[in-house]
Scaffold this active site. Structure first.
Site, PDB file in Angstrom:
ATOM      1  N   HIS A 173       1.290  -1.391   0.131  1.00 51.16           N
ATOM      2  CA  HIS A 173      -0.200  -0.449   0.251  1.00 51.16           C
ATOM      3  C   HIS A 173       0.518   1.287   0.274  1.00 51.16           C
ATOM      4  O   HIS A 173       0.813   2.146  -0.487  1.00 51.16           O
ATOM      5  CB  HIS A 173      -0.673  -0.272   0.931  1.00 51.16           C
ATOM      6  CG  HIS A 173      -1.811   1.190   1.573  1.00 51.16           C
ATOM      7  ND1 HIS A 173      -3.364   0.446   1.159  1.00 51.16           N
ATOM      8  CD2 HIS A 173      -1.948   2.432   2.112  1.00 51.16           C
ATOM      9  CE1 HIS A 173      -3.545   2.237   1.655  1.00 51.16           C
ATOM     10  NE2 HIS A 173      -2.790   3.391   1.536  1.00 51.16           N
ATOM     11  N   GLU A 174       1.958   1.586   0.939  1.00 53.05           N
ATOM     12  CA  GLU A 174       2.979   2.884   0.595  1.00 53.05           C
ATOM     13  C   GLU A 174       3.450   2.907  -0.638  1.00 53.05           C
ATOM     14  O   GLU A 174       3.662   3.725  -0.833  1.00 53.05           O
ATOM     15  CB  GLU A 174       3.526   2.027   2.779  1.00 53.05           C
ATOM     16  CG  GLU A 174       2.416   3.080   3.242  1.00 53.05           C
ATOM     17  CD  GLU A 174       1.853   3.342   3.734  1.00 53.05           C
ATOM     18  OE1 GLU A 174       1.762   4.835   3.287  1.00 53.05           O
ATOM     19  OE2 GLU A 174       0.364   3.139   4.539  1.00 53.05           O
ATOM     20  N   HIS A 177       2.037   4.498  -2.823  1.00 53.19           N
ATOM     21  CA  HIS A 177       1.850   6.682  -2.355  1.00 53.19           C
ATOM     22  C   HIS A 177       3.178   5.988  -3.479  1.00 53.19           C
ATOM     23  O   HIS A 177       3.901   7.143  -3.630  1.00 53.19           O
ATOM     24  CB  HIS A 177       1.581   5.869  -1.374  1.00 53.19           C
ATOM     25  CG  HIS A 177       0.295   6.117  -0.422  1.00 53.19           C
ATOM     26  ND1 HIS A 177      -0.868   5.889  -1.686  1.00 53.19           N
ATOM     27  CD2 HIS A 177      -0.194   5.692   0.789  1.00 53.19           C
ATOM     28  CE1 HIS A 177      -1.912   5.822  -0.622  1.00 53.19           C
ATOM     29  NE2 HIS A 177      -1.606   5.685   0.526  1.00 53.19           N
TER      30      HIS A 177
END
Length: 276
Positions: A173-174, A177
């Site tokens: 997820h990160e 980003h």
């Protein structure tokens, strides 16, 4: 993303525009929305919660099992146990992080794509730390699983990781980003346009694997057979947008997510399809 101190607990978890082109900036001239007041966080009061940190932990655990500790007290107890086990949790997180960098297909793929944009993600800027949770006055528990900071890198909340699979989802997820930021230079906190934050949160939840059917059913107990994946992605994106200081409320967050949903949910870059 140069190595530095651990990133501050900005919401990602947590959570650029990733449509076919960066979102327009014509909203920058609009008047900034009024920021909601910050929640007041509660300190433990044994007389109110039933949890007494001055006695042995196992006695408090027995009090919890017998219903003598409130839900707020259970959260304070959990936080004290996380604090006591911080070294163990961080060591386990670092071991799992090294394994994922070496063997996880999705983590290796995203690391290569970040590197192709002249970014670096390694043990120096993907850090494991204990992330304190707080109990708000209205009963909400404010906690996070991770976060991304353009200046510092990725934070993994070691005390919140259930297992290696959970860490893999959080790290992926990160890393989405991070890729989005290098590709589009995102307005992370929505100072000019919350659609940036909404788009990257949609993409990160969609591509990381945290909304796949097995995770939703086996871990979270959501057994919906139709639109489960879309509902999960939408819900997590709305929750993350709500954490931005420029978001007024849940209706505002929902409106922004809906505005960018079609283009951002259709954008799978740097993948070709949703594989997890």
């Amino acid at each position: 993303m140069a190595p530095s101190q651990p990133p501050p607990p900005t919401p990602s978890s947590t959570q650029p525009s990733a449509s076919q082109s960066p979102p327009p900036q014509d909203h920058a001239q609009q008047q900034q929305p009024q920021q909601p007041p910050l929640p007041r966080f509660l300190e433990n009061d044994p007389a109110r919660t039933g949890y007494d940190p001055s006695i042995k932990w196992w006695l408090n655990y027995f009090r919890i099992l017998t219903g003598k500790v409130t839900r707020e007290g259970i959260e304070h107890y959990r936080e004290d146990r996380y604090r006591a086990n911080e070294a163990r949790d961080c060591a386990r997180c670092e071991t799992d992080r090294a394994y994922l960098f070496a063997y996880s297909p999705v983590i290796r793929f995203l690391r290569e794509k970040v590197s192709a944009l002249n970014g670096t993600l390694d043990e120096n800027n993907v850090v494991c730390r204990r992330c304190p949770a707080r109990v708000a006055e209205d009963g909400r528990v404010v906690r996070q699983g991770g976060g991304f900071s353009p200046e510092h890198g990725i934070l993994i909340c070691a005390n919140e990781m259930r297992d290696r699979g959970h860490l893999e989802d959080t790290l992926a997820h990160e890393m989405v980003h991070a890729w989005d930021h290098l590709r589009w230079k995102v307005d992370w906190m929505g100072g000019h346009d919350l659609r940036h934050a909404a788009c990257t949160e949609i993409r990160a939840s969609m591509l990381s694997g945290e909304c796949r059917w097995t995770r939703e059913t086996m871990t979270r107990g959501h057994w919906t057979l139709t639109q489960q994946f879309q509902n999960c992605v939408r819900m997590r994106a709305i929750q993350s947008v709500m954490a931005r200081s420029t978001c007024r409320d849940d209706a505002h967050a929902t409106k922004v997510v809906n505005e960018v949903w079609d283009s951002c949910f259709a954008d799978k870059r740097p993948f070709e399809e949703v594989y997890r």
